[in-house]
Design a protein around this motif. Structure first.
Motif, PDB file in Angstrom:
ATOM      1  N   PHE A 101     -25.243 -13.898  -2.595  1.00 24.17           N
ATOM      2  CA  PHE A 101     -25.613 -12.931  -3.624  1.00 24.17           C
ATOM      3  C   PHE A 101     -25.274 -11.498  -3.220  1.00 24.17           C
ATOM      4  O   PHE A 101     -25.116 -10.636  -4.081  1.00 24.17           O
ATOM      5  N   GLY A 102     -25.127 -11.244  -1.927  1.00 23.17           N
ATOM      6  CA  GLY A 102     -24.663  -9.932  -1.490  1.00 23.17           C
ATOM      7  C   GLY A 102     -23.212  -9.694  -1.843  1.00 23.17           C
ATOM      8  O   GLY A 102     -22.782  -8.553  -2.038  1.00 23.17           O
TER       9      GLY A 102
ATOM     10  N   TYR B  78     -21.752 -10.019  -4.496  1.00 23.92           N
ATOM     11  CA  TYR B  78     -21.541  -9.403  -5.804  1.00 23.92           C
ATOM     12  C   TYR B  78     -21.302  -7.898  -5.704  1.00 23.92           C
ATOM     13  O   TYR B  78     -20.724  -7.300  -6.616  1.00 23.92           O
ATOM     14  N   ALA B  79     -21.724  -7.281  -4.614  1.00 30.30           N
ATOM     15  CA  ALA B  79     -21.428  -5.855  -4.432  1.00 30.30           C
ATOM     16  C   ALA B  79     -19.929  -5.613  -4.349  1.00 30.30           C
ATOM     17  O   ALA B  79     -19.438  -4.551  -4.736  1.00 30.30           O
ATOM     18  N   THR B  80     -19.193  -6.599  -3.831  1.00 24.38           N
ATOM     19  CA  THR B  80     -17.745  -6.422  -3.696  1.00 24.38           C
ATOM     20  C   THR B  80     -17.051  -6.402  -5.048  1.00 24.38           C
ATOM     21  O   THR B  80     -15.911  -5.951  -5.149  1.00 24.38           O
ATOM     22  N   TYR B  81     -17.711  -6.877  -6.106  1.00 24.80           N
ATOM     23  CA  TYR B  81     -17.137  -6.782  -7.450  1.00 24.80           C
ATOM     24  C   TYR B  81     -16.970  -5.316  -7.859  1.00 24.80           C
ATOM     25  O   TYR B  81     -16.191  -5.008  -8.757  1.00 24.80           O
ATOM     26  N   CYS B  82     -17.733  -4.433  -7.218  1.00 22.40           N
ATOM     27  CA  CYS B  82     -17.600  -2.990  -7.436  1.00 22.40           C
ATOM     28  C   CYS B  82     -16.898  -2.317  -6.259  1.00 22.40           C
ATOM     29  O   CYS B  82     -16.907  -1.092  -6.153  1.00 22.40           O
ATOM     30  N   GLY B  83     -16.364  -3.120  -5.344  1.00 20.30           N
ATOM     31  CA  GLY B  83     -15.672  -2.553  -4.191  1.00 20.30           C
ATOM     32  C   GLY B  83     -16.599  -1.981  -3.153  1.00 20.30           C
ATOM     33  O   GLY B  83     -16.209  -1.105  -2.379  1.00 20.30           O
ATOM     34  N   ALA B  84     -17.845  -2.473  -3.101  1.00 20.51           N
ATOM     35  CA  ALA B  84     -18.863  -1.879  -2.243  1.00 20.51           C
ATOM     36  C   ALA B  84     -19.342  -2.858  -1.179  1.00 20.51           C
ATOM     37  O   ALA B  84     -19.132  -4.068  -1.271  1.00 20.51           O
ATOM     38  N   SER B  85     -20.018  -2.320  -0.182  1.00 16.27           N
ATOM     39  CA  SER B  85     -20.678  -3.120   0.840  1.00 16.27           C
ATOM     40  C   SER B  85     -22.099  -3.436   0.381  1.00 16.27           C
ATOM     41  O   SER B  85     -22.820  -2.534  -0.073  1.00 16.27           O
ATOM     42  N   PRO B  86     -22.553  -4.674   0.518  1.00 14.84           N
ATOM     43  CA  PRO B  86     -23.938  -4.983   0.142  1.00 14.84           C
ATOM     44  C   PRO B  86     -24.957  -4.282   1.019  1.00 14.84           C
ATOM     45  O   PRO B  86     -26.121  -4.152   0.637  1.00 14.84           O
ATOM     46  N   PHE B  87     -24.520  -3.781   2.189  1.00 13.61           N
ATOM     47  CA  PHE B  87     -25.422  -3.092   3.102  1.00 13.61           C
ATOM     48  C   PHE B  87     -25.581  -1.614   2.736  1.00 13.61           C
ATOM     49  O   PHE B  87     -26.447  -0.930   3.265  1.00 13.61           O
ATOM     50  N   LEU B  88     -24.739  -1.139   1.818  1.00 16.29           N
ATOM     51  CA  LEU B  88     -24.775   0.267   1.404  1.00 16.29           C
ATOM     52  C   LEU B  88     -24.985   0.444  -0.100  1.00 16.29           C
ATOM     53  O   LEU B  88     -25.445   1.498  -0.536  1.00 16.29           O
ATOM     54  N   ALA B  89     -24.656  -0.563  -0.873  1.00 12.95           N
ATOM     55  CA  ALA B  89     -24.764  -0.465  -2.327  1.00 12.95           C
ATOM     56  C   ALA B  89     -26.218  -0.563  -2.773  1.00 12.95           C
ATOM     57  O   ALA B  89     -27.033  -1.215  -2.117  1.00 12.95           O
ATOM     58  N   PRO B  90     -26.563   0.048  -3.899  1.00  9.59           N
ATOM     59  CA  PRO B  90     -27.940  -0.043  -4.395  1.00  9.59           C
ATOM     60  C   PRO B  90     -28.273  -1.438  -4.898  1.00  9.59           C
ATOM     61  O   PRO B  90     -27.391  -2.188  -5.346  1.00  9.59           O
ATOM     62  N   ALA B  91     -29.552  -1.781  -4.845  1.00  7.62           N
ATOM     63  CA  ALA B  91     -30.006  -3.098  -5.299  1.00  7.62           C
ATOM     64  C   ALA B  91     -29.703  -3.338  -6.771  1.00  7.62           C
ATOM     65  O   ALA B  91     -29.660  -4.489  -7.216  1.00  7.62           O
ATOM     66  N   THR B  92     -29.468  -2.281  -7.516  1.00  7.68           N
ATOM     67  CA  THR B  92     -29.145  -2.401  -8.936  1.00  7.68           C
ATOM     68  C   THR B  92     -27.971  -3.349  -9.176  1.00  7.68           C
ATOM     69  O   THR B  92     -27.890  -3.991 -10.223  1.00  7.68           O
ATOM     70  N   LEU B  93     -27.071  -3.455  -8.193  1.00  5.73           N
ATOM     71  CA  LEU B  93     -25.890  -4.291  -8.379  1.00  5.73           C
ATOM     72  C   LEU B  93     -26.210  -5.777  -8.447  1.00  5.73           C
ATOM     73  O   LEU B  93     -25.319  -6.583  -8.728  1.00  5.73           O
ATOM     74  N   MET B  94     -27.465  -6.163  -8.202  1.00  2.83           N
ATOM     75  CA  MET B  94     -27.795  -7.574  -8.381  1.00  2.83           C
ATOM     76  C   MET B  94     -27.650  -7.998  -9.834  1.00  2.83           C
ATOM     77  O   MET B  94     -27.564  -9.195 -10.133  1.00  2.83           O
ATOM     78  N   LEU B  95     -27.574  -7.042 -10.748  1.00  2.17           N
ATOM     79  CA  LEU B  95     -27.378  -7.397 -12.152  1.00  2.17           C
ATOM     80  C   LEU B  95     -26.023  -8.057 -12.387  1.00  2.17           C
ATOM     81  O   LEU B  95     -25.817  -8.749 -13.393  1.00  2.17           O
ATOM     82  N   ILE B  96     -25.063  -7.849 -11.464  1.00  3.42           N
ATOM     83  CA  ILE B  96     -23.741  -8.467 -11.633  1.00  3.42           C
ATOM     84  C   ILE B  96     -23.850  -9.985 -11.594  1.00  3.42           C
ATOM     85  O   ILE B  96     -23.142 -10.692 -12.313  1.00  3.42           O
ATOM     86  N   ALA B  97     -24.750 -10.500 -10.746  1.00  2.59           N
ATOM     87  CA  ALA B  97     -24.967 -11.940 -10.708  1.00  2.59           C
ATOM     88  C   ALA B  97     -25.458 -12.441 -12.063  1.00  2.59           C
ATOM     89  O   ALA B  97     -25.086 -13.528 -12.516  1.00  2.59           O
ATOM     90  N   GLU B  98     -26.280 -11.649 -12.722  1.00  2.00           N
ATOM     91  CA  GLU B  98     -26.786 -12.031 -14.038  1.00  2.00           C
ATOM     92  C   GLU B  98     -25.674 -11.968 -15.079  1.00  2.00           C
ATOM     93  O   GLU B  98     -25.614 -12.814 -15.979  1.00  2.00           O
ATOM     94  N   VAL B  99     -24.788 -10.971 -14.979  1.00  2.00           N
ATOM     95  CA  VAL B  99     -23.643 -10.903 -15.888  1.00  2.00           C
ATOM     96  C   VAL B  99     -22.827 -12.192 -15.803  1.00  2.00           C
ATOM     97  O   VAL B  99     -22.466 -12.791 -16.823  1.00  2.00           O
TER      98      VAL B  99
END
Length: 514
Positions: free
Chosen positions: A191-192, A194-215
């Protein structure tokens, strides 16, 4: 006075979306594209006589595209043959474990329970509910709306329910939030990612990006013929609405007269007059002066998002039941992103994504030769180009990782694309594929909105609001078109300059609210 002329520079999905809507609104719309075909990052390569997706491979948020086509009096289903995926992706680890995700929460919970235990299944249900709440909150107030600032977003969300402001978790990292739901490190990896879908690291990206899994959970579709057919469909509908396309047209500069946009000039010496211009490219190109000094918009440099090394070709897969979308994980996720974002090098054991273009939900592991797209994350090219031996080592590492997970992949003929190649394809990006990195809560608010500082110049694409990804780029083009149409309808004889936080847009198109 004749028709107002709009020029769209670039025919990525953002530019295509803007062109479709401005043409449908009756504006004289001309799209200038330096490539020989539309699509931008929706690339395809021909290997051994077979066309293979070489860019985005996952189609989500179908309703966004249905609404856009409907705005031009067209039906998405008349132009694309889509089939809903039963299995979203297959995930594998070096310990031999595997986990499939589907669009059904209870089926996923059961699978996770068998995979990692009942506690993790409960954690997944809570995670899914949290992601759904975030998506429901931000869909209309952020993604489909004009760019907010923190205060205006708070006002939009607060009008719905003030408690939702805290529920979107902007100040917590995604990795930290995942720890509250999953103890199993494999599930945090899954589930981390999914941050890469925005080109980000899950260790630095905001938790808000968990919505991508829901998308994704709400629907992934297979596009018959490949993702590039989406760009072709946009072009057809835009042309029927009156838009014209000129390929092989390399824009050299945006012409500015009396402090506002007056047209564009190409490297071949042609000049095209226009009342407004939509730039569908990375905004860094404007800051770098690649479209002329008059259109330059100095911005503070932002950290680059992920790039990639890709291998696209034909080959054979053995001993593993591939489906369309497959992900292979190594053991040290933190090391992988530390290597990319801190050390600026390719990771020693990279997470590897494989798209088997000829498969859907079936899992026959004894197929013959087939089309394959393999991707590993890489740092952008802003520090230094990768040496040839580094790229070869990356290929070897990915191959070994897949073997540890049970897949023997033999590519007979393929083409490698590196961050340096992506930098050449997409000017001023340095190979970053998602614009600025979506790290920390401020990143989303630092992306520019549809209106630039130059009157008459509008922005679309993955480097502007609402962010990267095919549906988001389409929404950015929608916002650019709505802003442009609103300004043209103004009784004033000039276009207003950008205002902080964006401007409300008229309800001339379906979907979204400001």
């Amino acid at each position: 006075m004749g028709k107002r002329r709009v020029i769209v520079i670039g025919s990525g999905i953002g530019g295509l979306s803007a062109a479709l809507l401005t043409a449908a609104h009756g504006l004289d719309t001309l799209v200038l594209e330096r490539a020989p075909a539309p699509g931008g990052k929706l690339r395809e390569l021909e290997i051994d006589g077979r066309k293979i997706d070489a860019g985005p491979t996952v189609f989500t948020m179908r309703d966004v595209f249905e609404e856009l086509f409907a705005s031009a009096g067209a039906s998405l289903g008349d132009h694309l043959k889509l089939k809903r995926a039963e299995v979203l992706a297959r995930h594998a680890w070096t310990d031999g474990s595997r986990l499939d995700l589907t669009g059904d929460i209870e089926a996923n919970a059961d699978a996770i329970g068998a995979f990692a235990g009942k506690t993790e299944a409960r954690g997944y249900r809570a995670f899914a509910a949290r992601g759904a709440g975030m998506l429901n909150t931000l869909d209309q107030t952020f993604m489909r709306a004009s760019r907010p600032n923190p205060l205006s977003l708070a006002a939009r969300v607060g009008l719905l329910d003030p408690r939702r402001l805290l529920a979107i978790s902007p100040f917590e990292t995604l990795w930290s939030a995942l720890g509250a739901h999953f103890q199993d490190p494999r599930l945090r990896q899954l589930f981390g990612r999914y941050a890469t879908y925005c080109g980000a690291s899950p260790f630095l990206a905001p938790a808000t990006l968990m919505l991508i899994a829901e998308v994704e959970r709400r629907g992934v579709w297979y596009v018959d013929g490949g993702m590039r057919r989406l760009a072709d469909a946009f072009k057809v509908v835009a042309e029927r609405a009156g838009a014209r396309f000129l390929f092989g047209a390399d824009v050299e500069r945006i012409v500015v007269e009396a402090g506002r946009v007056a047209g564009v000039a190409t490297r071949s010496g042609e000049r095209f007059e226009a009342n407004a211009v939509v730039f569908n490219g990375d905004v860094s190109a404007l800051g770098a002066g690649l479209l002329g000094g008059d259109a330059a918009s100095p911005r503070r440099p932002e950290p680059r998002s992920l790039s990639a090394v890709t291998f696209v070709g034909v080959g054979r897969a053995r001993d593993f039941p591939l489906i369309r979308h497959n992900v292979f994980f190594g053991g040290d996720y933190a090391q992988e992103f530390d290597a990319i974002f801190k050390q600026r090098r390719l990771p020693a054991e990279p997470t590897t994504y494989v798209c088997a273009s000829d498969r859907e939900d079936d899992a026959d592991d004894q197929r013959g030769e087939e089309r394959l797209f393999v991707l590993v994350n890489a740092p952008a090219n802003d520090a230094r180009p990768l040496a040839a031996e580094e790229v070869k080592s990356c290929e070897t590492a990915a191959t070994k990782l897949m073997q540890k997970c049970g897949l023997k992949l033999e590519m007979r003929q393929y083409q490698t694309t590196t961050p340096e190649d992506f930098a050449r394809l997409f000017p001023a990006t340095e190979g970053a594929l998602y614009g600025p990195a979506s790290h920390n809560w401020r990143a989303s608010f630092r992306r520019p909105g549809a209106r630039s500082r130059l009157p008459g110049l509008y922005l679309a694409g993955g480097s502007v609001h609402p962010g990267p990804g095919v549906p988001m780029a389409a929404l950015s083009g929608r916002q650019a078109a709505l802003a442009l149409i609103s300004d043209l309808a103004s009784t004033r004889s000039f276009f207003p300059a950008a205002t902080s936080g964006g401007t409300s847009t008229p309800s001339v198109m379906t979907g979204g609210s400001a």
